[in-house]
Scaffold this active site. Structure first.
Site, PDB file in Angstrom:
ATOM      1  N   CYS A 379     -71.523  26.964  -4.375  1.00  0.00           N
ATOM      2  CA  CYS A 379     -71.708  28.254  -5.052  1.00  0.00           C
ATOM      3  C   CYS A 379     -73.050  28.338  -5.761  1.00  0.00           C
ATOM      4  O   CYS A 379     -73.455  29.406  -6.200  1.00  0.00           O
ATOM      5  CB  CYS A 379     -70.566  28.495  -6.044  1.00  0.00           C
ATOM      6  SG  CYS A 379     -70.309  30.250  -6.398  1.00  0.00           S
ATOM      7  N   ASP A 406     -62.868  40.472  -9.971  1.00  0.00           N
ATOM      8  CA  ASP A 406     -62.866  39.290  -9.119  1.00  0.00           C
ATOM      9  C   ASP A 406     -62.328  39.582  -7.726  1.00  0.00           C
ATOM     10  O   ASP A 406     -62.694  38.897  -6.765  1.00  0.00           O
ATOM     11  CB  ASP A 406     -62.028  38.183  -9.775  1.00  0.00           C
ATOM     12  CG  ASP A 406     -62.724  37.598 -10.989  1.00  0.00           C
ATOM     13  OD1 ASP A 406     -63.924  37.290 -10.885  1.00  0.00           O
ATOM     14  OD2 ASP A 406     -62.082  37.455 -12.039  1.00  0.00           O
ATOM     15  N   ASP A 424     -65.605  35.250  -0.134  1.00  0.00           N
ATOM     16  CA  ASP A 424     -66.443  34.209  -0.747  1.00  0.00           C
ATOM     17  C   ASP A 424     -66.846  33.220   0.336  1.00  0.00           C
ATOM     18  O   ASP A 424     -66.228  33.159   1.409  1.00  0.00           O
ATOM     19  CB  ASP A 424     -65.683  33.483  -1.861  1.00  0.00           C
ATOM     20  CG  ASP A 424     -66.599  33.103  -3.017  1.00  0.00           C
ATOM     21  OD1 ASP A 424     -67.779  32.779  -2.750  1.00  0.00           O
ATOM     22  OD2 ASP A 424     -66.143  33.129  -4.171  1.00  0.00           O
ATOM     23  N   ASP A 447     -60.536  33.608  -6.955  1.00  0.00           N
ATOM     24  CA  ASP A 447     -60.743  35.022  -7.282  1.00  0.00           C
ATOM     25  C   ASP A 447     -59.408  35.747  -7.431  1.00  0.00           C
ATOM     26  O   ASP A 447     -59.239  36.611  -8.308  1.00  0.00           O
ATOM     27  CB  ASP A 447     -61.573  35.702  -6.190  1.00  0.00           C
ATOM     28  CG  ASP A 447     -63.063  35.438  -6.344  1.00  0.00           C
ATOM     29  OD1 ASP A 447     -63.493  35.111  -7.459  1.00  0.00           O
ATOM     30  OD2 ASP A 447     -63.786  35.547  -5.345  1.00  0.00           O
ATOM     31  N   GLY A 497     -60.263  34.931  12.550  1.00  0.00           N
ATOM     32  CA  GLY A 497     -61.610  35.001  12.016  1.00  0.00           C
ATOM     33  C   GLY A 497     -62.643  35.083  13.107  1.00  0.00           C
ATOM     34  O   GLY A 497     -62.433  35.709  14.152  1.00  0.00           O
ATOM     35  N   ASP A 588     -62.696  33.760 -13.085  1.00  0.00           N
ATOM     36  CA  ASP A 588     -62.976  32.378 -12.704  1.00  0.00           C
ATOM     37  C   ASP A 588     -64.465  32.110 -12.914  1.00  0.00           C
ATOM     38  O   ASP A 588     -65.314  32.962 -12.665  1.00  0.00           O
ATOM     39  CB  ASP A 588     -62.541  32.088 -11.265  1.00  0.00           C
ATOM     40  CG  ASP A 588     -63.240  32.955 -10.238  1.00  0.00           C
ATOM     41  OD1 ASP A 588     -63.651  34.077 -10.572  1.00  0.00           O
ATOM     42  OD2 ASP A 588     -63.359  32.521  -9.082  1.00  0.00           O
TER      43      ASP A 588
END
Length: 704
Positions: A379, A406, A424, A447, A497, A588
């Site tokens: 991150c 979030d 994310d 989140d 995905g 968070d």
């Protein structure tokens, strides 16, 4: 302009099983001479711990002559510098037909070639008594010894064994103030020659270490140093092994008999035609040959392998640990039938050899100091707040967009629950695809947990490096398995995905779209906060600077181990606990750091008070911050320090140090939840969070 030279895509996977001396020296060889590393081959090293203890210094460690860090090879850093992927996992077996290395609590790892250097364990053959503490593996033994030293008593410490290791260990324990006693099955010591046996017996007598000769089975012992055997899973996997020791039988080329794609070396292996006892010197001498034969085996075209012809005898240097209370420790030298010592100069020689050996595994300080700072991952690769806010302002010049949350609120489902979604992801924080995916998934799910929601489903976008199809399959399999390791306990679903192949040397990356549900009455916003609320931080911070330090070779292995243990802990159980104790707002703590995300919780004219002493830090985080190490995102996050200005909204109970302020803007991967609780329920909430296994959670402030 000439484009930079690129490495060819990997076409094969070499797995190094175990972080023993041979593999550690192999990695060092690749660092010093990169051309010796097999070309276009991806290499993974698997070991149950992130460090490997150098056996030659362990007696000195037991005697208190060395700190543990001086004896530990940092495998994670060694792999980083050698361009090898490190996996911390327990090996449980080999599937020869499927060419899979089986791992405990995670999926097996496929290989095209496998090298075994997994060490040995103490052999115990007395079923008539309860098993004592075994000297090997070393890590459990050292933990046992630490407890024994803390609860020292005057009872003799009975050691079963009569070899060189038992003698040296007994003297080291005597130097630490314990009262060792040797229980020897035979009528004499077994150091390899009459001269060595006599010299060792004389020294034990002078050190006032009694020996009980001819001990039969059934006599209890505290510690076993009774020879070694290979891990039993080697024989259970169908590998050819030596009777009695379980050591894998190899050809002179170090190839396993009948298995040309497998190599073995060190204490877990033995040359079938010219066996040698298990000793560190053979592991050290095997490293150059293993490096050369792996390059020949995996090269294009393949070349004939070289044979190993080890010398007949090996020089052994045994220290007395300073057990006689003289000015300096002394040492013996044993070589075949000859024995020399004890003497101080032999100890100084041994000490110099051992320290030089360990120095070869540490990065050069001059190189580390002159290197350009590397862009952080995880991150910490987040876009700084300033360009993000500027772009959003230009997109919405009228300022009618709702304040950031979030997770986005979508709609109500058929059960009257709110549907939430968040996205994310980041470039891989770790080379280990399974662990990296697990951390990324935990990070993305936080989140939703910060909104009071439970995770329902997830979609993944996986970017893989250019490589041969079988290797890409392996990376994708372990990545998706890492995602599932988080979702399955939550009864959440991986819906699907998208996959991409990175270009221009791009590595592994993972982006996740996470869906969740929450009852409308429990949907926690970020704010605004209310007067009198207490702020609870669910775990310590500092991951950003620790991984920045690891990239620079400046982090202790134990610090990264501790950080990863915290980061891997799912915070899903905290949602119900916080809800039960009246949580009213939550977020968070991730890329913008503690202060940046706290600022998002504050409405205009609100003020909070922080207690610097209460804010928990991961081990080592403040230490590296004091050395000037920082994440590459920290300078952009520094704008949040304006919140601490005299007229700012964040008041501190005591003046924070410079390192503490840097900790508060450090970007976090898998960071804590920051929850606002009613003042009269905050203490009970903290107790409940502690009981749930989050022992470092803390109440760090209050709303004024």
């Amino acid at each position: 302009m000439r484009s930079p030279q690129r490495q060819p895509p990997a076409r094969a996977l070499l797995v190094l099983a175990g972080g023993g001396h041979t593999h550690a020296l192999l990695l060092r060889r690749w660092i010093m001479r990169p051309r010796l590393k097999p070309e276009a081959v991806a290499v993974f090293l698997v070991n149950r711990t992130s460090t490997a203890l150098y056996s030659g210094m362990v007696p000195g460690l037991v005697a208190g002559l060395y700190p543990r860090d001086a004896c530990a090879i940092d495998l994670r850093d060694l792999c980083r510098r050698a361009g090898v992927t490190f996996l911390q996992a327990e090996i449980s077996g080999v599937d020869l037909e499927g060419q899979l290395l089986r791992l405990a609590d995670r999926p097996p790892l496929r290989f095209d070639a496998l090298s075994l250097n997994v060490g040995c364990q103490t052999r115990w053959r007395d079923p008539s008594t309860s098993a004592p503490q075994l000297v090997k593996p070393l890590e459990p033994f050292l933990g046992w010894l630490e407890q024994r030293l803390q609860h020292r008593n005057h009872q003799p410490l009975r050691i079963r064994g009569g070899g060189a290791a038992a003698v040296e260990l007994a003297m080291a324990l005597r130097a630490r103030g314990l009262a060792p006693e040797l229980l020897v099955r035979a009528r004499q010591l077994q150091l390899g020659s009459p001269a060595a046996n006599a010299a060792a017996a004389q020294l034990l007598c002078r050190a006032d270490i009694p020996i009980r000769w001819g001990v039969e089975d059934g006599i209890p012992a505290d510690l076993a140093c009774t020879g070694s055997e290979a891990p039993p899973w080697l024989a259970a996997s169908g590998l050819p092994v030596q009777a009695g020791t379980g050591r894998v039988l190899t050809e002179p080329s170090l190839q396993v008999q009948g298995q040309p794609q497998l190599f073995a070396s060190g204490d877990c292996a033995v040359l079938a035609v010219d066996p040698r006892p298990a000793a560190g010197v053979w592991a050290v001498r095997a490293a150059p040959l293993l490096a050369e034969n792996l390059r020949r085996q995996l090269g294009r075209p393949q070349r004939p392998l070289r044979p190993w012809r080890p010398q007949r005898w090996a020089l052994q240097l045994l220290g007395d640990g300073g057990c006689l209370g003289l000015e300096a420790p002394r040492a013996f030298a044993f070589y075949g039938p000859w024995s020399v010592g004890p003497s101080r100069w032999l100890w100084r020689w041994k000490d110099r050899i051992d320290r030089q050996f360990m120095q070869g595994f540490r990065p050069a300080r001059a190189m580390a100091a002159s290197a350009e700072p590397m862009a952080c991952r995880g991150c910490a690769a987040k876009l700084p707040a300033a360009p993000l806010e500027a772009a959003l302002t230009r997109l919405d010049p009228q300022g009618v967009a709702p304040p950031p949350q979030d997770a986005a609120r979508l709609d109500l489902n058929a059960h009257g629950e709110l549907l939430l979604q968040s996205v994310d992801g980041f470039p891989a924080l770790l080379d280990d695809p399974w662990l990296n995916a697990r951390l990324t998934t935990l990070h993305a799910c936080s989140d939703l947990w910060a909104c009071g929601a439970s995770v329902h489903s997830l979609q993944a976008v996986v970017t893989l490096p250019e490589a041969a199809a079988p290797l890409q399959e392996e990376l994708l399999f372990h990545t998706l398995a890492g995602v599932r390791s988080v979702l399955d306990p939550l009864e959440a679903v991986l819906l699907g995905g998208h996959t991409l192949e990175g270009r221009d040397g791009a590595g592994l990356a993972l982006t996740l779209a996470v869906n969740g549900v929450v009852p409308p009455e429990r949907h926690w916003p970020k704010g605004p906060l209310c007067s009198g609320q207490r702020l609870l931080l669910t775990r310590p911070i500092g991951s950003g600077v620790l991984f920045a330090a690891a990239m620079a070779g400046a982090a202790k292995p134990a610090w990264i181990d501790a950080a990863l243990a915290v980061m891997q802990q799912s915070q899903a159980p905290l949602v119900e606990l916080l809800a039960a104790h009246g949580c009213q707002a939550c977020t968070d703590v991730t890329g913008f750091g503690l202060l940046g995300h706290l600022g998002e919780m504050l409405a205009a004219h609100q003020r909070v008070e922080l207690d610097p002493a209460a804010i928990p830090a991961l081990p080592g985080a403040l230490a590296v911050l004091e050395q000037g190490v920082a994440s590459s995102l920290a300078p952009a996050n520094a704008r949040a320090l304006a919140l601490l200005a005299p007229a700012g909204p964040v008041v501190v109970r005591a003046t924070p140090t410079a390192a503490e302020q840097q900790l508060w803007i450090d970007p976090q991967t898998c960071g804590p939840l920051l929850a606002a609780l009613p003042a009269d329920r905050a203490a009970a909430a903290l107790q409940a969070v502690w009981a749930a296994g989050f022992s470092q959670a803390a109440l760090i402030g209050r709303v004024l």
